[in-house]
Enzyme design. Structure first.
Site, PDB file in Angstrom:
ATOM      1  N   LYS A 203       0.882  -1.176   0.000  1.00 25.40           N
ATOM      2  CA  LYS A 203       0.000   0.000   0.000  1.00 25.40           C
ATOM      3  C   LYS A 203       0.909   1.213   0.000  1.00 25.40           C
ATOM      4  CE  LYS A 203      -3.198   2.561   2.967  1.00 25.40           C
ATOM      5  NZ  LYS A 203      -4.225   2.518   4.005  1.00 25.40           N
TER       6      LYS A 203
HETATM    7  C1  5RP Z   1      -1.796   4.781   8.291  1.00 25.83           C
HETATM    8  C2  5RP Z   1      -2.802   3.974   7.569  1.00 25.83           C
HETATM    9  C3  5RP Z   1      -4.172   4.169   7.986  1.00 25.83           C
HETATM   10  O1  5RP Z   1      -4.491   4.147   9.248  1.00 25.83           O
HETATM   11  C4  5RP Z   1      -5.206   4.300   6.989  1.00 25.83           C
HETATM   12  O2  5RP Z   1      -5.340   3.083   6.335  1.00 25.83           O
HETATM   13  C5  5RP Z   1      -5.010   5.472   6.093  1.00 25.83           C
HETATM   14  O3  5RP Z   1      -6.079   5.655   5.200  1.00 25.83           O
HETATM   15  P1  5RP Z   1      -6.345   7.058   4.502  1.00 25.83           P
HETATM   16  O4  5RP Z   1      -5.016   7.759   4.410  1.00 25.83           O
HETATM   17  O5  5RP Z   1      -6.901   6.739   3.161  1.00 25.83           O
HETATM   18  O6  5RP Z   1      -7.319   7.820   5.355  1.00 25.83           O
HETATM   19  O7  5RP Z   1      -2.492   3.222   6.689  1.00 25.83           O
HETATM   20  O8  5RP Z   1      -0.729   5.007   7.446  1.00 25.83           O
END
Ligand code: 5RP
Length: 300
Positions: A203
């Site tokens: 991710k």
């Molecule tokens: C932290 C994370 C998260 O807690 C979350 O998944 C972030 O999602 P978004 O930026 O789309 O609100 O991965 O790094």
């Protein structure tokens, strides 16, 4: 005893039809075991090869952030529109129905809150508990260049060993520190290190310059991180450009659950990701759905 009278004798073994040996639909995942591939097929839609993963794991270090004050009220109605849900085991067990049919990606690293050094994470979920919850993947934050870089990489490699043993894919989340350049050069480095060390999914953030080099140099699927809330059209453009440049979907949180209409937004993101809808058309769809919903509220 089985009834053997009048058993139909004719059999057709289709000897002229060779048995199909199809490659698995996801990049870099062909050599994985059946259980691992089956779980990946819940994280990614096998028809589109992509995912709309809804990230609601923020509470593990931020507490009840805006839009996630009440997951039962604000998030549960969106579950039918996501391919997979990324969250903590506490929220899964307390709030999500066990009949949920999408993929579950469990947040498996944690420790510090927003009040402390964020890179100082440890593994926060045992593999047996992940198996007990029948999750589809485990997510671990990796802080390349961060203060506790090696510790976070060790969290990843430990989980990869356990994931390979139990057939559970590991998603590595590349965290970018405040003082780091969020550019293609950094993301190539971070993603490639995680993939080389065995992560099954990455991710990472979208960058307008050179994102295709990040996806091309990473041998496993990348999902685009959402990041801070943007105007809806910009978020849809970003999702569109990311999948157009090689991402296998999105893992978005705030850009969905902080939208004026999270339900309309997740449906519009779904059209972009799974069907390649253009951002402007998806934005129109977002507005139409949002207006329909406010009409229902007024009429109701
Ligand atoms: C932290 C994370 C998260 O807690 C979350 O998944 C972030 O999602 P978004 O930026 O789309 O609100 O991965 O790094």
């Amino acid at each position: 005893m089985a009834d053997t009278d009048n058993v139909k004798e004719a059999k057709n073994f289709y000897p002229e039809v060779p048995t199909e040996n199809k490659p698995f639909f996801l990049k870099g995942s062909n050599a994985l075991g059946w259980g691992m591939q089956n779980r990946l097929s819940r994280v990614f839609n096998p028809r589109s090869g992509r995912t709309v993963m809804l990230a609601i794991d923020h509470g593990y270090f931020m507490g009840p952030t805006t839009g996630l004050e009440r997951v039962d009220i604000n998030i549960v109605p969106l579950l039918g529109d996501c391919t997979a849900l990324m969250l903590t085991r506490g929220m899964l067990r307390s709030t999500i129905s066990s009949s949920f049919g999408g993929g579950v990606v469990i947040r498996a690293s944690g420790g510090p809150s927003i009040l402390k050094e964020l890179s100082n994470e440890q593994i926060a979920v045992g593999i047996e508990d992940a198996v007990r919850m029948n999750v589809s993947a485990m997510a671990v934050q990796v802080f390349i260049g961060g203060e506790f870089e090696s510790q976070s990489i060790h969290n990843l490699t430990r989980l990869v060993d356990l994931g390979n043993k139990y057939g559970l894919p590991i998603l590595a989340v590349t965290a970018v520190g405040k003082d780091m350049n969020r550019d293609a050069k950094y993301l190539r480095l971070a993603c490639r290190i995680c993939a080389e060390l065995g992560a099954h999914i990455l991710k990472t953030y979208y960058v307008p310059e050179g994102f295709e080099t990040v996806t091309a140099s990473c041998p496993v699927p990348i999902v685009m991180a959402g990041g801070k809330k943007l105007p809806e059209l910009d978020a849809l453009k970003m999702a569109h450009d990311a999948v157009d440049q090689g991402a296998c979907g999105v893992d978005m949180g705030r850009n969905i659950f902080q939208s004026d209409s999270s339900s309309a937004m997740i449906q519009a993101v779904g059209k972009v990701v799974h069907e390649g809808m253009k951002p402007q058309q998806a934005y129109q769809l977002y507005q139409d759905l949002k207006n329909e919903q406010s009409q229902v509220v007024v009429d109701g």
